[in-house]
Design a protein around this motif. Structure first.
Motif, PDB file in Angstrom:
ATOM      1  N   UNK A 148     -24.520  17.178  -7.173  1.00 10.98           N
ATOM      2  CA  UNK A 148     -25.367  16.200  -7.849  1.00 10.98           C
ATOM      3  C   UNK A 148     -24.696  14.835  -7.935  1.00 10.98           C
ATOM      4  N   UNK A 149     -23.435  14.804  -8.315  1.00  9.22           N
ATOM      5  CA  UNK A 149     -22.740  13.529  -8.454  1.00  9.22           C
ATOM      6  C   UNK A 149     -22.661  12.803  -7.110  1.00  9.22           C
ATOM      7  N   UNK A 150     -22.432  13.555  -6.056  1.00  5.72           N
ATOM      8  CA  UNK A 150     -22.361  12.944  -4.729  1.00  5.72           C
ATOM      9  C   UNK A 150     -23.723  12.385  -4.318  1.00  5.72           C
ATOM     10  N   UNK A 151     -24.781  13.149  -4.518  1.00  6.41           N
ATOM     11  CA  UNK A 151     -26.100  12.733  -4.068  1.00  6.41           C
ATOM     12  C   UNK A 151     -26.723  11.660  -4.960  1.00  6.41           C
ATOM     13  N   UNK A 152     -26.236  11.542  -6.166  1.00  9.11           N
ATOM     14  CA  UNK A 152     -26.710  10.497  -7.071  1.00  9.11           C
ATOM     15  C   UNK A 152     -25.790   9.281  -7.058  1.00  9.11           C
ATOM     16  N   UNK A 153     -24.773   9.310  -6.196  1.00  6.40           N
ATOM     17  CA  UNK A 153     -23.750   8.244  -6.161  1.00  6.40           C
ATOM     18  C   UNK A 153     -23.169   8.023  -7.543  1.00  6.40           C
ATOM     19  N   UNK A 154     -22.944   9.128  -8.242  1.00 12.47           N
ATOM     20  CA  UNK A 154     -22.484   9.072  -9.627  1.00 12.47           C
ATOM     21  C   UNK A 154     -21.076   9.634  -9.778  1.00 12.47           C
ATOM     22  N   UNK A 155     -20.241   9.412  -8.778  1.00 11.75           N
ATOM     23  CA  UNK A 155     -18.881   9.952  -8.829  1.00 11.75           C
ATOM     24  C   UNK A 155     -18.096   9.436 -10.029  1.00 11.75           C
ATOM     25  N   UNK A 156     -18.455   8.249 -10.534  1.00  8.00           N
ATOM     26  CA  UNK A 156     -17.729   7.675 -11.679  1.00  8.00           C
ATOM     27  C   UNK A 156     -18.360   8.004 -13.024  1.00  8.00           C
ATOM     28  N   UNK A 157     -19.403   8.828 -13.018  1.00 12.66           N
ATOM     29  CA  UNK A 157     -20.045   9.222 -14.275  1.00 12.66           C
ATOM     30  C   UNK A 157     -19.314  10.432 -14.864  1.00 12.66           C
ATOM     31  N   UNK A 158     -18.785  10.303 -16.080  1.00 13.80           N
ATOM     32  CA  UNK A 158     -18.081  11.438 -16.685  1.00 13.80           C
ATOM     33  C   UNK A 158     -19.042  12.560 -17.047  1.00 13.80           C
TER      34      UNK A 158
END
Length: 446
Positions: A169-179
């Motif tokens: 999910x983090x990869x596909x949402x470009x949310x790698x920096x979201x804790x």
């Protein structure tokens, strides 16, 4: 065994009380996820902002046999209505699914929605394998058919599921920096705490409500659950406690008489004839355990049951008082009392997992919230272990009460407990953002 049977029944109650309907899923394009949102049938109807997806999950995360590359469809639910977006590093709150359909959890765990609004967070609810519709091998009958297919049914595999899905999910949402902060209650709380310990690079914190992670290897007394149940009833009413205590002998005495089981069936208005006095005693024990575990305001089931027992008309005998109490309990108000079949079965996911012997025992940034009146938390963490492994407990709390949807009528102590949890999470996120800012500043200066 008694604890397992209690939990089996209580888990069944959660499902029973859920409203079974279907859901629709708009707003999927906003998330930019690949694949199509899929509709689940015959489940609770969630508000439209709760969008359901299915992820192609790995069956076996730990071996390399050919069958380990088998996959299954794992359900997860996303609510992005409050999310600040990946470019703001807004947090992701992940509910680590437990022994129920994930739609049931998303419906009742309203505190997650409240804190998501407060922190502009993305909400993700992941269904535990072998529960709900997240069935390896396609069908429940196949998944539960033998020890081989059930061999992939463990908490370690479930934790690895969450790790793989969150990473996706983090990869596909470009949310790698979201804790990511894991949240769970009861067994789900155990999973949340274990997830933080086992995958600290994925989750930076965990809120574990009513999570008895110490109920292993005789760390806590194995009769602790029913000790707390007994304490709850005795504190509510000494006379009620005495009546219940005397009733066990009285049930056996009546059962030993000619046609005694028929008499007991009539006294307690059972839906079918009793087979033994133990069957009735087991059922009553579960009623008392459920009342104590879910002793929620404003009804407070323990007081409600004891008030009925103590308030029976003068001259009512012991079993008559117990019957009145049963009919006034959270199990009452029905034409007859159905005595559940409590025989263990490998068709029951919760019994197969076995909270004592199969859940795997696996450190920082974990909140343990427990109520001292919650029997299930008899193996919970009741005092701070370190600055980052903290406990929040109350004298009045009930099972997972802090995770339920906040109400205007909530008592002051419950509001205070939730505010403390919010404050702790706020500290984690502030620390994370400061560390991220410092790292970025250092990178630019270098």
């Amino acid at each position: 065994m008694a604890l397992r049977l209690s939990i089996q029944l209580l888990s069944w109650l959660v499902v029973l009380l859920a409203i079974c309907v279907s859901a629709t899923y708009p707003k999927t394009a906003r998330l930019g996820l690949s694949g199509k949102a899929m509709e689940s049938k015959s489940e609770v109807r969630l508000p439209p902002e709760f969008v359901t997806y299915f992820y192609t999950q790995t069956l076996d995360h730990f071996n390399y046999r050919p069958e380990s590359y088998t996959t299954f469809q794992q359900r997860y639910i996303i609510n992005s209505v409050y999310w600040g977006g990946a470019n703001t590093s807004s947090p992701i709150f992940v509910y680590t699914g437990d022994e129920a359909s994930i739609t049931d959890v998303a419906m009742v765990a309203g505190f997650i929605t409240e804190i998501a609004s407060h922190f502009k967070a993305l909400m993700v609810f992941i269904e535990h394998r072998y529960y709900g519709v997240s069935m390896p091998f396609g069908l429940r009958e196949e998944a539960f058919s033998n020890a081989s297919t059930l061999g992939y049914f463990s908490s370690t595999q479930a934790l690895a599921d969450y790790a793989e899905l969150i990473t996706y999910l983090k990869r596909n949402l470009s949310a790698e920096n979201s804790p990511v902060i894991a949240v769970g209650g009861s067994y789900g709380g155990m999973l949340a705490s274990w997830f933080r310990l086992k995958y600290p690079h994925i989750a930076m914190g965990a809120l574990a409500s009513s999570a008895p992670i110490l109920y292993f290897d005789d760390i806590t007394p194995q009769n602790g659950y029913f000790v707390v149940v007994t304490k709850d009833f005795r504190e509510a009413s000494e006379s009620c406690y005495d009546t219940i205590r005397q009733s066990w002998f009285e049930i056996d005495r009546v059962a030993a008489e000619p046609n005694g089981l028929t008499v007991l069936s009539q006294i307690f208005s059972t839906c079918k004839p009793l087979n033994s006095s133990q069957e009735l005693k087991d059922y009553l024990g579960l009623v008392y355990a459920a009342s104590a575990q879910y002793d929620n305001p404003p009804d407070y089931p323990v007081n409600m049951l004891c008030n009925a027992i103590d308030g029976a008309p003068e001259g009512t005998d012991i079993l008559g008082r117990i019957s009145v109490g049963l009919n006034s309990s959270i199990f009452g108000h029905q034409p007859c009392n159905y005595i559940f079949d409590l025989k263990p079965s490998n068709k029951s996911g919760w019994i197969w997992q076995d909270i004592k012997s199969v859940l795997d025992n696996f450190g920082s940034n974990i909140i343990f919230s427990n109520g001292l009146r919650d029997p299930y938390s008899s193996g919970g963490v009741l005092q701070n272990i370190s600055d980052s492994v903290v406990a929040i407990y109350t004298a009045q709390g009930a099972h997972c009460l802090d995770l339920l949807t906040p109400l205007p009528s909530d008592p002051v102590w419950l509001v205070s407990q939730r505010n403390t949890e919010i404050s702790i999470i706020e500290g984690w996120l502030t620390e994370y953002m400061n560390a991220t800012l410092a790292s970025n500043t250092h990178g630019r200066s270098g």
